[in-house]
Motif scaffolding. Sequence first.
Motif, PDB file in Angstrom:
ATOM      1  N   MET A  45      26.490  22.199   4.394  1.00 54.86           N
ATOM      2  CA  MET A  45      26.668  23.214   3.859  1.00 54.86           C
ATOM      3  C   MET A  45      26.488  24.503   5.056  1.00 54.86           C
ATOM      4  O   MET A  45      25.562  23.969   5.822  1.00 54.86           O
ATOM      5  CB  MET A  45      25.963  23.740   2.543  1.00 54.86           C
ATOM      6  CG  MET A  45      26.341  23.317   1.189  1.00 54.86           C
ATOM      7  SD  MET A  45      25.463  24.270  -0.083  1.00 54.86           S
ATOM      8  CE  MET A  45      25.473  23.094  -1.437  1.00 54.86           C
ATOM      9  N   ASP A  46      27.278  25.299   5.017  1.00 56.51           N
ATOM     10  CA  ASP A  46      26.996  26.610   6.052  1.00 56.51           C
ATOM     11  C   ASP A  46      26.082  27.323   5.435  1.00 56.51           C
ATOM     12  O   ASP A  46      26.515  28.294   4.289  1.00 56.51           O
ATOM     13  CB  ASP A  46      28.253  27.028   6.399  1.00 56.51           C
ATOM     14  CG  ASP A  46      28.133  28.181   7.531  1.00 56.51           C
ATOM     15  OD1 ASP A  46      27.221  28.147   8.027  1.00 56.51           O
ATOM     16  OD2 ASP A  46      29.123  28.996   7.454  1.00 56.51           O
TER      17      ASP A  46
ATOM     18  N   ALA B 237      35.576  35.316   1.653  1.00 59.97           N
ATOM     19  CA  ALA B 237      34.687  36.472   1.125  1.00 59.97           C
ATOM     20  C   ALA B 237      33.416  35.427   0.454  1.00 59.97           C
ATOM     21  O   ALA B 237      33.427  34.523   0.220  1.00 59.97           O
ATOM     22  CB  ALA B 237      35.282  37.066  -0.132  1.00 59.97           C
ATOM     23  N   PRO B 238      32.529  36.307   0.309  1.00 62.04           N
ATOM     24  CA  PRO B 238      31.039  35.585  -0.321  1.00 62.04           C
ATOM     25  C   PRO B 238      31.379  34.794  -1.622  1.00 62.04           C
ATOM     26  O   PRO B 238      30.837  33.864  -1.692  1.00 62.04           O
ATOM     27  CB  PRO B 238      30.193  36.823  -0.451  1.00 62.04           C
ATOM     28  CG  PRO B 238      30.675  37.786   0.429  1.00 62.04           C
ATOM     29  CD  PRO B 238      31.975  37.743   0.421  1.00 62.04           C
ATOM     30  N   ALA B 239      32.349  35.391  -2.436  1.00 70.25           N
ATOM     31  CA  ALA B 239      32.554  34.735  -3.679  1.00 70.25           C
ATOM     32  C   ALA B 239      33.181  33.599  -3.487  1.00 70.25           C
ATOM     33  O   ALA B 239      33.017  32.656  -4.422  1.00 70.25           O
ATOM     34  CB  ALA B 239      33.256  35.830  -4.922  1.00 70.25           C
ATOM     35  N   GLN B 240      34.193  33.530  -2.468  1.00 71.21           N
ATOM     36  CA  GLN B 240      35.016  32.148  -2.118  1.00 71.21           C
ATOM     37  C   GLN B 240      34.038  31.358  -1.716  1.00 71.21           C
ATOM     38  O   GLN B 240      34.321  30.098  -1.702  1.00 71.21           O
ATOM     39  CB  GLN B 240      36.173  32.526  -1.346  1.00 71.21           C
ATOM     40  CG  GLN B 240      37.067  33.464  -2.029  1.00 71.21           C
ATOM     41  CD  GLN B 240      38.144  33.891  -1.207  1.00 71.21           C
ATOM     42  OE1 GLN B 240      38.028  33.781   0.172  1.00 71.21           O
ATOM     43  NE2 GLN B 240      39.527  34.018  -1.575  1.00 71.21           N
TER      44      GLN B 240
ATOM     45  N   ALA C  28      33.145  27.402  -3.007  1.00 68.39           N
ATOM     46  CA  ALA C  28      33.296  26.049  -2.268  1.00 68.39           C
ATOM     47  C   ALA C  28      32.200  25.144  -2.448  1.00 68.39           C
ATOM     48  O   ALA C  28      32.067  24.235  -2.211  1.00 68.39           O
ATOM     49  CB  ALA C  28      33.482  26.593  -0.547  1.00 68.39           C
ATOM     50  N   ARG C  29      30.962  26.080  -2.204  1.00 69.12           N
ATOM     51  CA  ARG C  29      29.755  25.190  -2.488  1.00 69.12           C
ATOM     52  C   ARG C  29      29.527  24.673  -3.673  1.00 69.12           C
ATOM     53  O   ARG C  29      29.058  23.466  -3.795  1.00 69.12           O
ATOM     54  CB  ARG C  29      28.468  26.231  -2.209  1.00 69.12           C
ATOM     55  CG  ARG C  29      28.323  26.638  -0.745  1.00 69.12           C
ATOM     56  CD  ARG C  29      27.213  27.636  -0.911  1.00 69.12           C
ATOM     57  NE  ARG C  29      26.892  28.137   0.519  1.00 69.12           N
ATOM     58  CZ  ARG C  29      26.362  29.332   1.097  1.00 69.12           C
ATOM     59  NH1 ARG C  29      25.630  29.880   0.024  1.00 69.12           N
ATOM     60  NH2 ARG C  29      26.153  29.673   2.198  1.00 69.12           N
ATOM     61  N   ARG C  30      30.078  25.285  -4.728  1.00 68.18           N
ATOM     62  CA  ARG C  30      30.061  24.355  -6.121  1.00 68.18           C
ATOM     63  C   ARG C  30      30.972  23.342  -6.025  1.00 68.18           C
ATOM     64  O   ARG C  30      30.598  22.411  -6.619  1.00 68.18           O
ATOM     65  CB  ARG C  30      30.599  25.626  -7.420  1.00 68.18           C
ATOM     66  CG  ARG C  30      29.455  26.574  -7.615  1.00 68.18           C
ATOM     67  CD  ARG C  30      29.689  27.531  -8.613  1.00 68.18           C
ATOM     68  NE  ARG C  30      29.020  28.403  -8.708  1.00 68.18           N
ATOM     69  CZ  ARG C  30      28.889  29.745  -9.424  1.00 68.18           C
ATOM     70  NH1 ARG C  30      30.513  29.899  -9.862  1.00 68.18           N
ATOM     71  NH2 ARG C  30      28.173  30.439  -9.656  1.00 68.18           N
TER      72      ARG C  30
END
Length: 99
Positions: free
Chosen positions: A96-97, A33-36, A40-42
């Motif tokens: 990053m994706d 999901a976008p929140a996940q 992951a980026r953080r």
Amino acid sequence: MYFLTACLIVVALSFQVSFRRAWNLSRNSQWAAPAQRLVARRRALWPGLCAAIFTLLVLIGFNHVQSELVHSATANLMMLGISFSGGWFLGVIAGMDWD
């Protein structure tokens, strides 16, 4: 000449390590999901931010003992810290994706 080579090696190694970490985190969260994905980026950025804070603290510490060191030693340490942080940041951005 040798110092510039050392700085380039530091940039390349920190880029490679951070690129692999960011790539793995982005790839594993591809179907998340976008929140996940944001989490992951953080996670990918966290070691780079820690490296920047550590570099800043080291430079502040060297500022206090600068009278005992040669000014070029402080400048060399600053350059190595900037090389490490820059390589790590570029590796995170490249790994990053971006959807």
